[in-house]
Each structure stands twice: as structure tokens, then as C-alpha cells.
Design an enzyme around this catalytic site. Structure first.
Site, PDB file in Angstrom:
ATOM      1  N   ASP A   1     -13.601 -11.837  10.443  1.00 14.21           N
ATOM      2  CA  ASP A   1     -12.637 -11.760   9.349  1.00 14.21           C
ATOM      3  C   ASP A   1     -12.897 -12.906   8.379  1.00 14.21           C
ATOM      4  OD1 ASP A   1     -10.552 -10.978   7.753  1.00 14.21           O
ATOM      5  OD2 ASP A   1      -9.016 -11.136   9.308  1.00 14.21           O
TER       6      ASP A   1
ATOM      7  N   SER B   1      -3.336  -7.362   7.575  1.00  8.97           N
ATOM      8  CA  SER B   1      -3.766  -7.726   6.230  1.00  8.97           C
ATOM      9  C   SER B   1      -2.550  -7.899   5.321  1.00  8.97           C
ATOM     10  CB  SER B   1      -4.754  -6.689   5.684  1.00  8.97           C
ATOM     11  OG  SER B   1      -5.394  -7.161   4.526  1.00  8.97           O
TER      12      SER B   1
ATOM     13  N   TYR C   1       0.819  -1.208   0.000  1.00 10.08           N
ATOM     14  CA  TYR C   1       0.000   0.000   0.000  1.00 10.08           C
ATOM     15  C   TYR C   1       0.857   1.265   0.000  1.00 10.08           C
ATOM     16  CZ  TYR C   1      -3.772  -3.237   1.114  1.00 10.08           C
ATOM     17  OH  TYR C   1      -4.676  -4.271   1.089  1.00 10.08           O
TER      18      TYR C   1
ATOM     19  N   HIS D   1     -12.429  -7.381   9.513  1.00  9.75           N
ATOM     20  CA  HIS D   1     -11.027  -7.455   9.109  1.00  9.75           C
ATOM     21  C   HIS D   1     -10.266  -6.190   9.503  1.00  9.75           C
ATOM     22  CE1 HIS D   1      -7.646  -8.662   6.598  1.00  9.75           C
ATOM     23  NE2 HIS D   1      -7.702  -7.511   5.958  1.00  9.75           N
TER      24      HIS D   1
END
Length: 627
Positions: A304, A150, A74, A339
Site C-alpha cells: 500500500d 481507503s 463513492y 491497496h
């Protein structure tokens, strides 16, 4: 609301709120600059010459310091706008003020990092090489901890299996997409569940992949050049918004991304991989053939997408690491959230639409006590003060502790499916009972792939607007005649179910191949029916994922589904319910029932499916009940 009040509200939203948010961003950056030496766009070399863009924030001291390392696909460009910029600065500030260097790095091929990207940042050696580089720096004390949720967590397990001497500890959170195969569970990074594609990556890849014609910085660009350029070019893609609820309906599923003009190279190769394809074992996924030799503080969530594989991995490391000290230094937290939503728990936490009480926890305090113990070598009292497993029980709405997962006092109790052959809908005669049925009165329903049972709530991630995550009242769904409903008698005492939930169904179909789904539900006295967990199994893989065995009309087959998991107090006056059907779309891809590849097909076959329950075919679930 008056016209004047409406105008004031709009002014606040459009002008004041953005200014306040930017001021907050600037404030944390200024605070960080006061205490940290900031070294951005450091191009860290890998063994093949590819350089990975890295930002380093470290205390203003001449003494060597430990490192908290976050590697991610990211964007963390501090010159951009948005939440990621603020989140990176906040995490760096929290680490530096506690005496740590905070190092954040993009996987190869992402943003300013060189090379070509693949899921989990293949090659795996990138993590090892980054550890070696950091360990060699004069400001490093040689101890590195990995941290993230994640996609910033999923690479940690496989790299931990490489056993780098500087990798002292890890904190993986929401790490399921890094789990390949653990025992009988074959998820292959959340791509599959029970041999059925989970459609989250169809949506996720559209949102995160950079186009193959993206702007590229020339190889060999200097750090000075990269810092200057990053002020002008964030390199963050902004794909056109897509209605994923509609996009995921497209057939064949291999063309979903091309149909919405998404980048498709990675998707194209993954959509064709079967659950046991050798390619799953060549990348960055962790499999149970690897030995983790790193202390771990693991974080998972009840809602999740991969709660069961996450818990299975924790148990596997605790039981199978070759080093007894490593086995003894694994800890787990399970929160009642979606999540990566741990810190969003509030005094009145609501997951989906179900209130679950005050689910807050002192996450930062525990995590830094963990880091201080492993990366600074301090006696923090972590092991004395921290339970092995901390888990939140919904229904009673409280945090509990255990020395193992599931808790040792959870005893498996079998509940059998039974009916007079009309379990269709919540108004049918399906029951869940501890008495084994004798006569077989199979329940039959229709599964039409062109008219599937839709997902409503659930244990999900990353599907855009296609699926709501969390607990939602299932009563309206249970009016569907293609859902079988089995409900217990009203409970006469509080009943806590905590652990793995095992499911065995005896099934038949007039199709060569089909799927079977199951969902466990807490039914309130007023009829509200909140989902807890769900799973699915593709019939062709009932004998294992290394072969496909098709069904024959008139034959009855045993299906053992991937376990579900929860911790929920079914209160006195409530009932326990399970639903059975053959689709849960678009959480899971539809089986077109043809026995073909499924991914390249557009036409389905309507299946007539049955659940059998008798002394010969005892369809059942096993619930871990604590007394």
C-alpha cells in the site's frame, strides 16, 4: 484458435458474461430483500441543516440491533450498474443475516448528499452528527461500528478522536490518507512523503471529482422523490479516459488537472500547501495531538502507499491512548497485497509479478467476531483466538503472529553503504556491509528532472496506468547510471527482516535543493531483484517541515529518511540490496532543483548529487532482523 471457437468466445464475452453478471447482481439483491427492511435515500440532517443521503438495511425484527456504518465519497446507488452496486448489496446482506443494520452514507456534496464536498468530508462533525442520529433510532441498540477501506476508512480516526458514546469500535482498512502527522512522519493524508508530493491524488481527483456544474437535486426534495429520481439519474461522473502516464509529466504540476480538463478547485488549494501548512490541521485528518478512544481492528498491506504511516499510527494508539483499556484493544493485520486488496489474496497470490504463496486469511470470520464482541456484547473468543498482530512474511510465504509491532525479537542491525566510488548500476562496485567504511569515496550521479528515474512497481495506489503496483524485477532499471546500487554478500543463512527499516544518508549536491530516494530489494540467486519498499526525502526539509534550509555546493548533509517497512525472508543464497537515486517518478513529483516553489515551475536545473560513506559520513540502513 479456430474461427468457430473465436466466435463462441466473443459471444460469451459480449453477451453471456454480462447476462450472468447481471443475474448475480439481481440474485444478491433478491436475497437481501428477503431478509432486510430497506430504507433508501434517507436524508440524515447535520447540525448546519445539510442532509446526507443514506441507505439503511436492517433485519426484519422488532428488537433493537447494532449498526455497521460505512461513510464514503463513492457511489452506492443500488439502481445503477457495476461493482459498487453489488459490493454494497453483498456487504449489507452479510451484515443483516448476522443481525446487524448496515448503514451506508455519502459524504456531503457527493451524489445525492447535499452541501459542498471536500476531501475527508469536512466538516468533521458530520460523523459525530450521524452517530447521534443513528443512536436515537428506535431500531438501534445504541452501538455503532465504523467499517471500510481507503476513502471509506480514512475519516474514521479523526472522528474516533471526538469520542462519541455510540462509537463502540472501528475497522479501518487501507486508511493511510487519513493520517496527517505521527511523530516525525508528516504525510498530510498521503499528499507528502519526506516533503515530496505523492502524485496519486493528482490522478485520483481527476477520476472522482464531480464538476462544479453537475446536476443538483433541489434542496428539500422528499425521500420519495429521491428514490424515484435515483432510478433514472445515477449522478456518477464518467470522465473521459486519460493516459495518466503522459498526463503526470506536464509542467508546472499545478496545471496538470487543467491540462486534462479536470475539476481543479480542491487540487488548486492543496498543491500550494507546504507540509506544515495550518490548513492540514483544520480538516478531517488525524494527527497525534488527538486521542483515539475507540477499539480498533486495523488492516494494512505491504504494497500500500502508506504502510509505514499506517503502522506508526497503530503503535501510537497502542502506546498513547489515555485509556489503558483502549490501548489494550487495538489489533492489526498486515497482508502481502496492494491497496485494499486483502480479499484478493489467493492460494497462489502474486503481487506485481512476484509469487508470495497462499496468503488467504479468514477476514470475515475475524471481523464479525470483533463486531459481535463490541456491538452485541457477546463472548466470541476474539481476544483469546486473535493475535495482537498478524503479519504475512514474504519469502517464507506464511502468516505469523506477534504481541507488538515490530516483533519483540527483531533486532536492529546496521548495514553500511560502501564502494570504490563507482556504485552506479548493478554492475558497479557498491556493497552493503556490516563493516563501517573508513575512507570516503563518494558515489556521484546526475539527476536531470527532465529525464528522471521512472517508477517501476512499488507501494502505490490510484495512479491509473502511470505506475504498476507491487514487486517487479528491478534489474533493467539498475542499468541506469543515475541509480546507485549497494548489494550485500550472498547470505549464508535465511535472514528474516521484519519491522521498520531506518535509513541515514550523507549527501552533497551542487543544487540548492534536490531529493534523495532509497529502495530495498530482495535479490534472488538468478539475479531477479524484487522491490519491497521505498521512500524519499526532499533536502530542504532535512531539519524539519516547519522550515526550509537550502544546500550549499561542497557541503555534506545528513538526511534521515522516513522509515520503510516490510516482512521478508531473504533466503539463503539471496542478497540484500538497496538502490539510491534522486527521483522515483511519477510515484513522487520531480524536484526541479531550483529551490523555488516547484509546483509553479516548468524549467529544471540538472543536479550533480553524491552519497558519502566513511567513518565521518557513515551512510547506512538499519534492518530489523529476527533470529
Amino acid at each position: 484458435m479456430s474461427r468457430t471457437a473465436l466466435i463462441r468466445t466473443l459471444v460469451f464475452i459480449l453477451f453471456v458474461l454480462p447476462l450472468w453478471a447481471n443475474a448475480q447482481d439481481d440474485d444478491i439483491l433478491k436475497k437481501l430483500e428477503e431478509i432486510a427492511i430497506i430504507d433508501q435515500k434517507v436524508m440524515m440532517p447535520m447540525r448546519d441543516g445539510v442532509r446526507l443521503a443514506t441507505d439503511i438495511y436492517r433485519p426484519k425484527t422488532d428488537k433493537p440491533v447494532p449498526i455497521i456504518f460505512s461513510r464514503t465519497p463513492y457511489n452506492f446507488n443500488s439502481w445503477g450498474d457495476g461493482k459498487q452496486r453489488t459490493r454494497t448489496a453483498q456487504r449489507a446482506y452479510e451484515a443483516v443475516k448476522r443481525g446487524y443494520a448496515y448503514v451506508v452514507q455519502n459524504e456531503r456534496g457527493r451524489y445525492y448528499s447535499e452541501g459542498e464536498w471536500d476531501i475527508l468530508g469536512v466538516p468533521l462533525t458530520d460523523g459525530y452528527d450521524a452517530f447521534s442520529w443513528m443512536k436515537a433510532q428506535s431500531w438501534s441498540n445504541g452501538r455503532i461500528g465504523t467499517y471500510g477501506c481507503s476513502s471509506t476508512a480514512e475519516w474514521q480516526m479523526a472522528v474516533a478522536a471526538l469520542d462519541h458514546p455510540a462509537h463502540f469500535a472501528m475497522v479501518p482498512q487501507g486508511f493511510g490518507a487519513g493520517v496527517g502527522q505521527i511523530g516525525d512522519i508528516t504525510e498530510q493524508g498521503n499528499w507528502y512523503r519526506g516533503g515530496v508530493e505523492q502524485m496519486l491524488f493528482f490522478s485520483w481527483l481527476y477520476g472522482v471529482e464531480h464538476d462544479k456544474f453537475k446536476p443538483r437535486i433541489p434542496a428539500g426534495a422528499t425521500q420519495e422523490d429521491l428514490i424515484r429520481i435515483s432510478r433514472f439519474y445515477d449522478l456518477a461522473p464518467e470522465n473521459p479516459p486519460v493516459d495518466m502516464a503522459e498526463a503526470l509529466k506536464h509542467l508546472p504540476i499545478q496545471d496538470i488537472l487543467v491540462n486534462i480538463n479536470g475539476k481543479r478547485e480542491i487540487f488548486d488549494k492543496m498543491i500550494r500547501r507546504k507540509p506544515n501548512d495550518p490548513a492540514w490541521y483544520e480538516g478531517g485528518l488525524y494527527h497525534d495531538t488527538m486521542d483515539i478512544n475507540t477499539p480498533g481492528f486495523w488492516f494494512a498491506s505491504w504494497y500500500d502507499v502508506s504502510i509505514t504511516p499506517n503502522l506508526a499510527l497503530f503503535n501510537y494508539v497502542r502506546s498513547n491512548s489515555k485509556d489503558a483499556a483502549i490501548r489494550d484493544n487495538q489489533y492489526l493485520v498486515i497482508a502481502p497485497t496492494l491497496h485494499c486488496a486483502y480479499t484478493r489474496a489467493t492460494e497462489n497470490t502474486i503481487v506485481g509479478e512476484r509469487p508470495v504463496g497462499d496468503a488467504r486469511l479468514n477476514y470475515d470470520e475475524q471481523i464479525y467476531a470483533w463486531w459481535d464482541m463490541w456491538l452485541k456484547g457477546e463472548e466470541t473468543g476474539f481476544k483469546a483466538n486473535t493475535p495482537r498482530v498478524q503479519y504475512y512474511t514474504m519469502g517464507s510465504n506464511k502468516w505469523q503472529a506477534a504481541e507488538q509491532w515490530p516483533p519483540a525479537d527483531a533486532k536492529m542491525t546496521t548495514f553500511y553503504l560502501n564502494s570504490g566510488g563507482k556504485a552506479n548500476t548493478l554492475n558497479g562496485d557498491g556493497v552493503l556491509t556490516t563493516k563501517k567504511p573508513r575512507k570516503d569515496n563518494p558515489d556521484t550521479f546526475i539527476y536531470d528532472p527532465m529525464d528522471p528515474v521512472m517508477s517501476y512497481g512499488g507501494n502505490v495506489c490510484c495512479t491509473g496506468n502511470a505506475v504498476k503496483g507491487g514487486a517487479y524485477d528491478q534489474q533493467s532499471m539498475e542499468e541506469n547510471p543515475n541509480i546507485l546500487v549497494y548489494t550485500s554478500e550472498v547470505l549464508t543463512e535465511d535472514t528474516e527482516v521484519t519491522g521498520f527499516i531506518e535509513s541515514t544518508l550523507y549527501v552533497s549536491s551542487d543544487a540548492k535543493d534536490t531529493d534523495f530516494t532509497i529502495k530495498i530489494i530482495d535479490v534472488y540467486p538468478d539475479g531477479r531483484a524484487y522491490n519491497l519498499d521505498e521512500t524519499i526525502q526532499r533536502a530542504r526539509y532535512r531539519e524539519g517541515y516547519d522550515k526550509e534550509v537550502f544546500m550549499e555546493d561542497g557541503e555534506v548533509y545528513e538526511l534521515k529518511l522516513t522509515p520503510m517497512a516490510t516482512s521478508n525472508l531473504f533466503k539463503k543464497g539471496h542478497r540484500i540490496r538497496i538502490e539510491v537515486s534522486s527521483s522515483n517518478f511519477p510515484r513522487f513529483a520531480r524536484n526541479l532543483n531550483t529551490g523555488g516553489n516547484n509546483y509553479d515551475e516548468s524549467e529544471g536545473v540538472v543536479a550533480t548529487n553524491s552519497i558519502h560513506h566513511s567513518s565521518k559520513y557513515p551512510s547506512h540502513i538499519k534492518l530489523p532482523i529476527r533470529k
